[in-house]
Every structure is written in structure tokens, then in C-alpha cells.
Design an enzyme around this catalytic site. Structure first.
Site, PDB file in Angstrom:
ATOM      1  N   HIS A 164       0.897  -1.230   0.076  1.00 33.74           N
ATOM      2  CA  HIS A 164      -0.285  -0.020   0.133  1.00 33.74           C
ATOM      3  C   HIS A 164       0.880   1.325  -0.011  1.00 33.74           C
ATOM      4  CE1 HIS A 164      -3.383   2.309   0.265  1.00 33.74           C
ATOM      5  NE2 HIS A 164      -4.217   1.575   0.913  1.00 33.74           N
ATOM      6  N   SER A 275     -24.892  13.694  -4.130  1.00 31.64           N
ATOM      7  CA  SER A 275     -24.105  12.800  -4.733  1.00 31.64           C
ATOM      8  C   SER A 275     -24.585  11.472  -4.585  1.00 31.64           C
ATOM      9  CB  SER A 275     -22.524  12.936  -4.730  1.00 31.64           C
ATOM     10  OG  SER A 275     -22.311  12.404  -3.385  1.00 31.64           O
ATOM     11  N   THR A 276     -24.510  10.623  -5.686  1.00 32.35           N
ATOM     12  CA  THR A 276     -24.751   9.091  -5.367  1.00 32.35           C
ATOM     13  C   THR A 276     -23.855   8.527  -4.327  1.00 32.35           C
ATOM     14  OG1 THR A 276     -25.349   8.928  -7.801  1.00 32.35           O
ATOM     15  CG2 THR A 276     -24.745   6.893  -6.717  1.00 32.35           C
ATOM     16  N   ASP A 399      -9.753  -5.967 -19.673  1.00 27.53           N
ATOM     17  CA  ASP A 399      -9.868  -7.292 -20.447  1.00 27.53           C
ATOM     18  C   ASP A 399      -8.695  -7.508 -21.001  1.00 27.53           C
ATOM     19  OD1 ASP A 399     -10.511  -8.712 -22.512  1.00 27.53           O
ATOM     20  OD2 ASP A 399     -11.971  -7.537 -23.597  1.00 27.53           O
TER      21      ASP A 399
END
Length: 454
Positions: A164, A275-276, A399
Site C-alpha cells: 500500500h 451525490s450518489t 480485458d
């Protein structure tokens, strides 16, 4: 690496960048990095299904993953190096010399691919064999380790463990996207957006926070303890993982309910944007308060925010390293359990976000000592709710040439106090929430979560 009952290790190899790329480098840690110096690593797990015509060519997939990783490391040389703390240096540095590389484990598992990559209740311990262990000692720490695991003929997973103190979620996701792009296109050139910026001078440090944070770590268990050993939280047994979903419909319902209540009640400010993120996290706080029942005091909620666009001058988005700040919200439990609990939580979270926009580094002088004390005390004070990941990272777009992931899990988020957030494969879903608790608690939490939308 030990063989687990359902896991067979086929090989462990070192993947290095091509020799032409390998100019030695040394990169010092900034105060943003040093904050996380002995914090446990981040572990992400990507599940990919085999296209029906690819089953027999798993060896080809592994070979492509290795060769593209080698090319991706050309642009990410620090990842192939090690974290060290030279005797003459005030702060640890990442060192890369020719011959360094990333450990890659190839394994096979007879576990149930569909079960592990689903949303239902799964034992936390079932994921441990699928993510590699980072090689760390007192005076040296690897930056990243990778494991590719095949599940019968169903699919495979890519487990990534990273230190980290080397980079945050934005940087690590950017690296994985770059690797996937090279693997899919068999080209060694990342897009301009993906070329990482290592210039440490873009992180302004007039208060010498790097030295202050480094000293805080050195003072733990000694006057000059330059240990790079990581501190892991105590393992809790019997934990279960589940994935919950916030659909567009859920969020819209909550938003409309909040706005209507605010218009009815003059004491609430109905003018500011909600906000969401604020709605979703406020809802998780309310669900947690309901699960825990009426207890004394406050429920603390801590969230990380990208500081790149908040600092002055701004830090380029492709800056490679840690660059996050924390918002803290203290919510009265009795108020959270009231009818307007979600409105109060939403307002407080929105206010904390605005405060970060105005002064992202307020109080930063004490962050290093607080973190070093909490990590040393086995994270015991970290009982507030916190978050891992972000729905903005776009992990479901990663991907490697075999389609998008079936599922992405943050394996290291395995505390009852940590929710993991990602976007979703499903276009009806705004974000997926990873929840970890004991079985009876997670069953109750899922019930409370679903009931609130009715």
C-alpha cells in the site's frame, strides 16, 4: 508457497522487464506513501470465464500474461523493484536494478468457480489461496506479486497483492489496465493516459511531512526502527463475504425520498446537490446502525478521496504513487436510527466532502503518528466504518483479450467494518458493495439492506 487443500501450485517464476528497459532507478516515498508504510497489503482478485473455444489453451493464456507483464513493466520499473530504507536516507526508497522482477505464481484449484465469482455467501477463507503473499522482511519489501489460478475448465483468476505504501487504487488500477491492454493488443505501447508520471516534485511538502511521518514509524518499538515488516490485523474466523447491489432504481428512490423530506422540513437544506456516493454511503451507515442497535456514542465513518485534483497546484491524474486524503464523519447513533437518519448522514457526508475540497490537508501534521499508533495497536481503534476501492476505477473494463471480468473482489477488505465499492458489470447496477461479517450478522444486514428500499 504452501499448497492449500484445493490448490496445486504449478510454478513460481520471476517476470522481469526486458533488459533494454532496465536503467537503475531510485524513487523516494512521499508523505502520502509513508502514511501506509506498515499497513497490510491490498489484494484484488479478478475472475475471468474461459470462452468456449479457449479451454485447451490455458498454457497460451499464461504465456501471454507473462510476456505482456514483462512489457508492461518497461513503463512501471518501480513495480519490479523493492522497497528499502538506506542507512543514510531519511525516508524509504523504491530501488530497481537490472535483474529485479515480479513474482508470478501459476496454480490450479478444484474449488467452485461459479460459487466464488458469485454474489452469494462465501467463506472469506476460501479466497486466501487465490491471492499471492508479498515477500517482506525487516529490511526489504517486494512491491507487487501476482497469481494466476485455473479452475477446472470454467475459468481462471488473477490475484494481485500490492504494497500500500507504493501506490493507491488509481495507480494500481492504471497499471493493471496498461498490462491488460498490452496483453490484448500484443503491443508494448501504453496509451498516453496510461504512461505513469513518477516525478515526486509534483507533491508539495513545505512542512516536511515525509520526515515527520518517517520519524513516527521509526519511533515505534525503537528510537530508530527502520523495519519494513508489515503489520497484519488479527485473523477473525468464521467470516462470510457477500456482494450487495445499489441499482439505479434504488438510488433514485432514496434520492426522491430525501428531497421530498427536505422540501417538507425547513430545517434541512434542499438546495445543495446530493451525490450518489453520499446517498449510498449514508444508507450503509444507517443499515449498520440498525444492525448494531442503539449503542452509546457516535458511529464513525471514514472515507478516502483522491487528492490529485484537490491539491494546489493540482497533481496530474497519471501521477504514480499514493495521493489520497481522508474524510471523517461522526454520526450520532440515536439520530441515525430516527426517521430522518439517512438525511442527516447524507448532509454530514456531503459536508465532509466539501471540507476536503476546501482544505484537503487540514490537520495533516498528526496523520503519520495517528496511523503508526493504530497499526501498531493491531488496528483496534479502527472500529469506524471505512471503504475500500471506488466505483470510478473501472475495474470491470479490464480485458486481457478474453472478455471482461465475471467478478472483481477486494480480498484484503475482510473486516466487518470495511465495505468495498466497485462499479458493476450489470448496467442496471450503479455500484456493488462487498460486505464481510459473521454469518448471522451478514444475514441480518442483507435483510435490513433490502428492506430499506421497499
Amino acid at each position: 508457497m504452501a499448497n492449500f487443500p484445493s490448490l496445486k501450485v504449478i510454478e513460481v517464476s520471476k517476470v522481469s522487464p526486458p533488459p533494454t528497459a532496465a536503467a537503475p532507478i531510485s524513487l523516494p516515498l512521499t508523505f502520502f506513501d509513508l502514511f501506509w508504510l506498515r499497513f497490510y497489503p491490498i489484494q484484488r482478485l479478478f475472475f475471468y470465464e474461459f470462452p468456449s473455444n479457449q479451454i485447451s489453451s490455458y498454457d497460451v493464456i499464461v504465456s501471454k500474461l507473462k510476456s505482456s507483464l514483462s512489457l508492461a513493466l518497461c513503463h512501471h520499473l518501480p513495480l519490479a523493484g523493492n522497497l528499502v530504507w538506506p542507512s543514510q536516507s531519511d525516508v524509504p526508497v523504491i530501488e530497481f536494478v537490472e535483474g529485479n522482477g515480479v513474482s508470478m505464481t501459476v496454480a490450479e484449484s478444484d474449488d467452485d468457480f461459479d460459487h466464488l465469482s458469485g454474489n452469494g455467501f462465501r467463506e472469506v477463507s476460501d479466497f486466501h489461496p487465490l491471492v499471492p503473499v508479498l515477500t517482506v522482511s525487516h529490511d526489504r519489501a517486494a512491491v507487487i506479486a501476482i497469481q494466476v489460478t485455473k479452475f477446472q475448465n470454467k475459468g481462471f483468476s488473477i490475484g494481485i497483492t500490492n504494497h500500500h505504501a507504493i501506490f493507491d487504487g488509481r495507480s494500481s488500477t492504471s497499471f493493471i489496465k496498461s498490462w491488460a491492454q498490452i496483453c490484448m493488443e500484443e503491443s508494448s505501447v501504453p496509451t498516453p493516459k496510461q504512461v505513469p508520471l513518477y516525478n515526486r516534485s509534483v507533491i508539495n511538502d513545505p512542512k516536511d511531512l515525509a520526515k515527520i511521518y518517517a520519524k513516527a514509524w521509526k519511533d515505534v518499538e525503537g528510537p530508530n526502527n527502520k523495519s519494513l515488516n508489515l503489520k497484519f490485523p488479527q485473523t477473525k474466523h468464521g467470516l462470510v463475504r457477500s456482494t450487495l447491489e445499489f441499482t439505479h432504481q434504488n438510488i433514485q428512490k432514496l434520492k426522491e425520498w430525501i428531497l421530498n423530506k427536505k422540501i417538507e422540513n425547513e430545517k434541512f437544506d434542499s438546495s445543495s446537490h446530493i451525490s450518489t456516493f453520499a446517498i449510498a454511503t449514508a444508507y450503509l451507515c444507517v443499515c449498520t446502525a440498525k444492525l448494531e442497535g442503539l449503542k452509546e456514542g457516535k458511529l464513525w465513518f471514514v472515507f478516502a478521496a483522491d487528492a490529485r485534483t484537490r491539491l494546489k497546484p493540482q497533481v496530474p491524474l497519471n501521477y504514480f504513487g499514493n495521493c489520497v486524503v481522508a474524510g471523517f464523519v461522526g454520526l450520532e447513533r440515536s439520530e441515525l436510527l430516527s426517521e430522518n437518519g439517512i438525511i442527516l448522514a447524507c448532509d454530514e457526508i456531503s459536508k465532509a466532502i466539501r471540507n476536503l475540497d476546501d482544505g484537503p490537508l487540514n490537520g495533516c501534521e498528526s496523520w503519520g503518528s495517528r496511523m503508526s499508533q493504530e497499526v501498531t495497536n493491531d488496528y483496534l481503534k479502527m472500529q469506524g466504518i471505512s471503504l475500500a476501492g471506488s466505483p470510478r476505477f473501472g475495474v470491470y473494463n479490464i480485458d486481457f483479450g478474453l472478455g471482461k471480468p465475471k467478478k472483481v473482489e477486494i480480498v484484503s477488505a475482510e473486516s466487518p467494518y470495511v465495505f468495498s465499492l466497485t462499479e458493476s458489470r450489470n448496467s442496471d447496477v450503479v455500484m456493488e458493495i462487498g460486505v464481510v461479517k459473521k454469518r448471522d450478522e451478514i444475514e441480518a444486514f442483507v435483510g435490513i439492506f433490502n428492506q430499506g428500499f421497499e
